[in-house]
Design a protein around this motif. Sequence first.
Motif, PDB file in Angstrom:
ATOM      1  N   PHE A 119       0.837  -1.209   0.000  1.00  0.00           N
ATOM      2  CA  PHE A 119       0.000   0.000   0.000  1.00  0.00           C
ATOM      3  C   PHE A 119       0.867   1.252   0.000  1.00  0.00           C
ATOM      4  CE2 PHE A 119      -2.671   3.300   1.976  1.00  0.00           C
ATOM      5  CZ  PHE A 119      -3.695   3.313   1.033  1.00  0.00           C
ATOM      6  N   ARG A 120       1.994   1.198   0.684  1.00  0.00           N
ATOM      7  CA  ARG A 120       2.924   2.330   0.654  1.00  0.00           C
ATOM      8  C   ARG A 120       3.361   2.622  -0.787  1.00  0.00           C
ATOM      9  NH1 ARG A 120       6.105   2.977   5.500  1.00  0.00           N
ATOM     10  NH2 ARG A 120       4.647   3.542   7.171  1.00  0.00           N
ATOM     11  N   HIS A 121       3.601   1.556  -1.530  1.00  0.00           N
ATOM     12  CA  HIS A 121       4.010   1.729  -2.930  1.00  0.00           C
ATOM     13  C   HIS A 121       2.902   2.422  -3.736  1.00  0.00           C
ATOM     14  CE1 HIS A 121       5.329   0.665  -7.028  1.00  0.00           C
ATOM     15  NE2 HIS A 121       6.550   0.560  -6.497  1.00  0.00           N
ATOM     16  N   VAL A 122       1.664   2.043  -3.456  1.00  0.00           N
ATOM     17  CA  VAL A 122       0.539   2.676  -4.133  1.00  0.00           C
ATOM     18  C   VAL A 122       0.451   4.149  -3.758  1.00  0.00           C
ATOM     19  CG1 VAL A 122      -1.973   2.682  -4.378  1.00  0.00           C
ATOM     20  CG2 VAL A 122      -0.729   0.508  -4.305  1.00  0.00           C
ATOM     21  N   PRO A 127      -1.928   5.332  -9.323  1.00  0.00           N
ATOM     22  CA  PRO A 127      -2.526   4.239 -10.105  1.00  0.00           C
ATOM     23  C   PRO A 127      -1.537   3.510 -11.000  1.00  0.00           C
ATOM     24  CG  PRO A 127      -3.209   6.392 -10.949  1.00  0.00           C
ATOM     25  CD  PRO A 127      -2.509   6.644  -9.656  1.00  0.00           C
ATOM     26  N   GLU A 128      -0.356   4.062 -11.168  1.00  0.00           N
ATOM     27  CA  GLU A 128       0.657   3.382 -11.978  1.00  0.00           C
ATOM     28  C   GLU A 128       1.334   2.248 -11.213  1.00  0.00           C
ATOM     29  OE1 GLU A 128       0.939   4.089 -15.147  1.00  0.00           O
ATOM     30  OE2 GLU A 128      -0.665   5.545 -14.765  1.00  0.00           O
ATOM     31  N   SER A 129       1.142   2.197  -9.905  1.00  0.00           N
ATOM     32  CA  SER A 129       1.739   1.121  -9.122  1.00  0.00           C
ATOM     33  C   SER A 129       1.140  -0.218  -9.542  1.00  0.00           C
ATOM     34  CB  SER A 129       1.494   1.332  -7.628  1.00  0.00           C
ATOM     35  OG  SER A 129       1.841   0.177  -6.892  1.00  0.00           O
ATOM     36  N   PRO A 130       1.957  -1.237  -9.721  1.00  0.00           N
ATOM     37  CA  PRO A 130       1.412  -2.560 -10.075  1.00  0.00           C
ATOM     38  C   PRO A 130       0.564  -3.170  -8.961  1.00  0.00           C
ATOM     39  CG  PRO A 130       3.753  -2.713  -9.569  1.00  0.00           C
ATOM     40  CD  PRO A 130       3.424  -1.247  -9.628  1.00  0.00           C
ATOM     41  N   ASP A 138     -10.513   5.251  -4.724  1.00  0.00           N
ATOM     42  CA  ASP A 138     -11.197   6.261  -5.532  1.00  0.00           C
ATOM     43  C   ASP A 138     -10.137   7.220  -6.079  1.00  0.00           C
ATOM     44  OD1 ASP A 138     -12.751   8.163  -6.702  1.00  0.00           O
ATOM     45  OD2 ASP A 138     -13.797   8.789  -4.881  1.00  0.00           O
ATOM     46  N   TRP A 139      -9.826   7.071  -7.355  1.00  0.00           N
ATOM     47  CA  TRP A 139      -8.791   7.903  -7.973  1.00  0.00           C
ATOM     48  C   TRP A 139      -9.358   9.195  -8.547  1.00  0.00           C
ATOM     49  CZ3 TRP A 139      -4.163   6.646  -6.577  1.00  0.00           C
ATOM     50  CH2 TRP A 139      -3.809   5.315  -6.385  1.00  0.00           C
ATOM     51  N   ASN A 140     -10.640   9.395  -8.443  1.00  0.00           N
ATOM     52  CA  ASN A 140     -11.276  10.580  -9.026  1.00  0.00           C
ATOM     53  C   ASN A 140     -10.692  11.864  -8.432  1.00  0.00           C
ATOM     54  OD1 ASN A 140     -13.143  12.031 -10.611  1.00  0.00           O
ATOM     55  ND2 ASN A 140     -14.582  12.137  -8.896  1.00  0.00           N
ATOM     56  N   GLY A 141     -10.054  12.660  -9.278  1.00  0.00           N
ATOM     57  CA  GLY A 141      -9.489  13.930  -8.843  1.00  0.00           C
ATOM     58  C   GLY A 141      -8.157  13.821  -8.131  1.00  0.00           C
ATOM     59  N   TRP A 142      -7.629  12.606  -8.027  1.00  0.00           N
ATOM     60  CA  TRP A 142      -6.358  12.440  -7.309  1.00  0.00           C
ATOM     61  C   TRP A 142      -5.206  13.073  -8.086  1.00  0.00           C
ATOM     62  CZ3 TRP A 142      -1.758   9.947  -8.601  1.00  0.00           C
ATOM     63  CH2 TRP A 142      -0.842   9.772  -7.558  1.00  0.00           C
ATOM     64  N   GLN A 143      -4.289  13.688  -7.345  1.00  0.00           N
ATOM     65  CA  GLN A 143      -3.073  14.260  -7.912  1.00  0.00           C
ATOM     66  C   GLN A 143      -1.873  13.726  -7.146  1.00  0.00           C
ATOM     67  OE1 GLN A 143      -2.853  16.269 -10.579  1.00  0.00           O
ATOM     68  NE2 GLN A 143      -5.089  16.226 -10.857  1.00  0.00           N
ATOM     69  N   PRO A 144      -0.727  13.513  -7.834  1.00  0.00           N
ATOM     70  CA  PRO A 144       0.473  13.038  -7.123  1.00  0.00           C
ATOM     71  C   PRO A 144       0.771  13.898  -5.903  1.00  0.00           C
ATOM     72  CG  PRO A 144       0.843  13.008  -9.483  1.00  0.00           C
ATOM     73  CD  PRO A 144      -0.475  13.698  -9.283  1.00  0.00           C
TER      74      PRO A 144
END
Length: 446
Positions: A119-122, A127-130, A138-144
């Motif tokens: 989960f730390r890797h995520v 979302p690019e984490s394998p 919920d990735w909606n609106g997420w920013q690095p």
Amino acid sequence: MSAEAAGWTGHVMWWQVYPLGFVGAEVRPEGGGAQVQHRLGRIEGWLEHVIGLGLNGLALGPVFAASTHGYDTVDHFRIDPRLGDLGDVDRLVAACRERGIRVLLDGVFNHVGRAHPLFRHVEEHGPESPHAELFRIDWNGWQPGQPVQAEVFEGHDALVALDHDSPAVAEFVAEVMLHWLGRGIDGWRLDAAYAVPPAFWARVLPKVREQYPEAWFSGEVIHGAGAELVKESTVDSLTQYELWQAIWHGIADRNLFELAHGLERHDALLGSFVPSTFVGNHDVTRIASAVGDGFVGHALAVLFTVAGVPSVYAGDEFGWHGVKEERIGGDDAVRPVFPESPPGEGELPEAGARILHEHRQLIELRRRHPWLHRAHTEAVEVANEALVFRSVGGAGEGGILTALNLSDEPQRVRVPGDAVVAAGSGSRDGDALVVPEREWAVVSFG
């Protein structure tokens, strides 16, 4: 071949241990506590006590690396350093094997701790984490750089829920199960099984049984135990919280009608599965605190004379007290540190010595009547403070009559002519069994 067909689950009775508390580990360590401390071996010093009780199973609570209480796993393949390492668990399993003791591990497969490396890797890679497919996010609106909005277990932010629709999660859980079965354990308690879709277990467990057909799987279900869930999930057993509640409520509230109703509902489950039964565990107030020292034997008499795969929560056999509270640290009282070795009978208070004797007596009774594993039970006489119920096996297996008397007056119970007092406090008077005030008795017949 299933575990039930193999026969061992019809004879196993568990001694359940919460390892972190048992060995005196810091449940809420500061600074991570990563240094290995070889404490798990302390449990080995109690195995002869387990045998002396008449039990033959060791059900371990969480032993995998975790951040705090053990249910926030951070590595399913590593032993928690507060307990020891792989060598420690291998030695404990081997010691159990030498004594004919089965071993059950606690599998937390609904969620992981927020500090889990996957989960730390995520969190770091988004979302690019394998590993993103392992979690419900919920990735909606997420920013690095922003927090990851992942589902959690029952509002606990530290417990990140796994995505049980993901094939990767099914593969991961099967891999964990197979790894530890390969190291000699006999089965799994499936923590929070009620929160996991039954279809997930139905995908995982058959794959595991292909390699370990005698493995046994008991799911934790808090709100009753359902035949449909067993059918859909393929688990072998479910925790019988409904019966546990009926036992202690019925005794504590002097309402044995509630217990009689609970026994009726319990009996109805047997057409589908054999429940995992208990009067105490690491999540509830200890039975001596719930019903009082003088009535622990009444609760045990129910546990050991009705169908089920019974377990004894370590310490209950000494009449230890402990009240669960809904607060941080509210479990500590029911998860105490154990001494290096079991206390001798002469070291116990009078109430503790009696409760220890009651455990031994009823476990021995259960050993003499293994058909009780699947016995059918019906209430014969019911009053607020008195209950008599009959448990019977198949043809030629006889029966058991259990009488509970909570009142301040002796109780007279009609019994078969060949009935023999097998446990508890009771005496024959003609065709009746006399149970003294505030006592219990079990007779065998047939």
